[in-house]
Design a protein around this motif. Structure first.
Motif, PDB file in Angstrom:
ATOM      1  N   LEU A 182      41.354  43.854  32.770  1.00  0.00           N
ATOM      2  CA  LEU A 182      41.005  43.212  31.506  1.00  0.00           C
ATOM      3  C   LEU A 182      42.245  42.541  30.968  1.00  0.00           C
ATOM      4  CD1 LEU A 182      38.789  45.962  29.865  1.00  0.00           C
ATOM      5  CD2 LEU A 182      38.057  43.899  31.092  1.00  0.00           C
ATOM      6  N   PHE A 183      42.100  41.295  30.554  1.00  0.00           N
ATOM      7  CA  PHE A 183      43.248  40.527  30.095  1.00  0.00           C
ATOM      8  C   PHE A 183      42.738  39.452  29.158  1.00  0.00           C
ATOM      9  CE2 PHE A 183      46.545  37.269  30.396  1.00  0.00           C
ATOM     10  CZ  PHE A 183      47.695  38.037  30.316  1.00  0.00           C
ATOM     11  N   ALA A 184      42.853  39.672  27.878  1.00  0.00           N
ATOM     12  CA  ALA A 184      42.380  38.692  26.893  1.00  0.00           C
ATOM     13  C   ALA A 184      43.537  37.773  26.519  1.00  0.00           C
ATOM     14  CB  ALA A 184      41.844  39.399  25.660  1.00  0.00           C
ATOM     15  N   ALA A 185      43.372  36.491  26.814  1.00  0.00           N
ATOM     16  CA  ALA A 185      44.408  35.506  26.485  1.00  0.00           C
ATOM     17  C   ALA A 185      43.772  34.133  26.352  1.00  0.00           C
ATOM     18  CB  ALA A 185      45.475  35.474  27.572  1.00  0.00           C
ATOM     19  N   SER A 186      44.332  33.339  25.469  1.00  0.00           N
ATOM     20  CA  SER A 186      43.900  31.948  25.361  1.00  0.00           C
ATOM     21  C   SER A 186      44.394  31.198  26.583  1.00  0.00           C
ATOM     22  CB  SER A 186      44.486  31.302  24.106  1.00  0.00           C
ATOM     23  OG  SER A 186      43.973  31.934  22.961  1.00  0.00           O
ATOM     24  N   ALA A 187      43.598  30.236  27.021  1.00  0.00           N
ATOM     25  CA  ALA A 187      43.955  29.469  28.213  1.00  0.00           C
ATOM     26  C   ALA A 187      43.352  28.079  28.111  1.00  0.00           C
ATOM     27  CB  ALA A 187      43.434  30.178  29.461  1.00  0.00           C
ATOM     28  N   SER A 188      43.757  27.229  29.019  1.00  0.00           N
ATOM     29  CA  SER A 188      43.139  25.910  29.101  1.00  0.00           C
ATOM     30  C   SER A 188      42.720  25.649  30.536  1.00  0.00           C
ATOM     31  CB  SER A 188      44.083  24.818  28.600  1.00  0.00           C
ATOM     32  OG  SER A 188      45.263  24.792  29.363  1.00  0.00           O
ATOM     33  N   LEU A 189      41.663  24.877  30.661  1.00  0.00           N
ATOM     34  CA  LEU A 189      41.149  24.435  31.948  1.00  0.00           C
ATOM     35  C   LEU A 189      41.323  22.928  32.017  1.00  0.00           C
ATOM     36  CD1 LEU A 189      37.751  26.384  32.021  1.00  0.00           C
ATOM     37  CD2 LEU A 189      39.909  27.055  33.092  1.00  0.00           C
ATOM     38  N   HIS A 190      41.781  22.439  33.160  1.00  0.00           N
ATOM     39  CA  HIS A 190      41.974  21.002  33.363  1.00  0.00           C
ATOM     40  C   HIS A 190      41.251  20.608  34.643  1.00  0.00           C
ATOM     41  CE1 HIS A 190      45.378  21.078  30.493  1.00  0.00           C
ATOM     42  NE2 HIS A 190      45.585  22.263  31.019  1.00  0.00           N
ATOM     43  N   GLN A 191      40.487  19.531  34.538  1.00  0.00           N
ATOM     44  CA  GLN A 191      39.803  18.994  35.713  1.00  0.00           C
ATOM     45  C   GLN A 191      39.815  17.479  35.578  1.00  0.00           C
ATOM     46  OE1 GLN A 191      35.499  19.539  36.240  1.00  0.00           O
ATOM     47  NE2 GLN A 191      35.990  20.355  38.269  1.00  0.00           N
ATOM     48  N   GLY A 192      40.597  16.843  36.432  1.00  0.00           N
ATOM     49  CA  GLY A 192      40.754  15.396  36.307  1.00  0.00           C
ATOM     50  C   GLY A 192      41.356  15.074  34.956  1.00  0.00           C
ATOM     51  N   ASP A 193      40.695  14.205  34.185  1.00  0.00           N
ATOM     52  CA  ASP A 193      41.202  13.849  32.861  1.00  0.00           C
ATOM     53  C   ASP A 193      40.549  14.674  31.743  1.00  0.00           C
ATOM     54  OD1 ASP A 193      38.683  12.745  32.994  1.00  0.00           O
ATOM     55  OD2 ASP A 193      39.283  10.750  32.296  1.00  0.00           O
ATOM     56  N   LYS A 194      39.784  15.697  32.114  1.00  0.00           N
ATOM     57  CA  LYS A 194      39.120  16.555  31.126  1.00  0.00           C
ATOM     58  C   LYS A 194      39.935  17.825  30.890  1.00  0.00           C
ATOM     59  CE  LYS A 194      34.597  15.014  32.633  1.00  0.00           C
ATOM     60  NZ  LYS A 194      33.426  15.418  33.395  1.00  0.00           N
TER      61      LYS A 194
END
Length: 123
Positions: free
Chosen positions: A11-23
């Motif tokens: 279990l690991f609660a953390a804010s993150a971002s996802l990047h796919q191409g220009d999104k």
């Protein structure tokens, strides 16, 4: 537990971002393993079949981890991401996170050997 699972999930609660191409989407990590992550499905997420880069920082530090992933499942407003590539610095930090949470070096060593085997055979 899923019999096919080779990697312990922590279990690991953390804010993150996802990047796919220009999104780009903001999300929250729900759990991590040496081989991927489970994250909340961000609003407006659409999968284009391309690799997805998962990025997150360790709380209270400027250390950022990144892994190139592929979407392996999308259900219950969650995304299952399998790691396809991770740089040496990121895997070192991820290994330490897993090690601290597992508390059993033999499990970690087995999983690390399996991770290396799977990723070397892919190249």
């Amino acid at each position: 537990m899923d019999e096919r699972r080779n990697f312990s999930r922590i279990l690991f609660a953390a804010s993150a971002s996802l990047h796919q191409g220009d999104k780009q989407w903001q999300t929250t990590i729900l759990d991590l393993s040496l081989n991927g992550a489970l994250v909340e499905e961000p609003a407006g997420f659409s999968h284009a079949g391309e690799p997805i880069t998962l990025s997150f920082s360790l709380q209270g530090s400027d250390i950022e981890l990144q892994m190139e992933t592929e979407l392996v499942h999308q259900r219950n407003q969650q995304l299952g991401l399998k790691c396809n590539f991770i740089d040496v610095d990121s895997i070192s930090h991820l290994k330490r996170i897993v090690e601290l949470n597992l508390g059993d070096a033999s499990i970690l060593n087995r999983e690390l050997a399996l991770f290396i085997e799977k990723h070397n055979s892919a190249n």
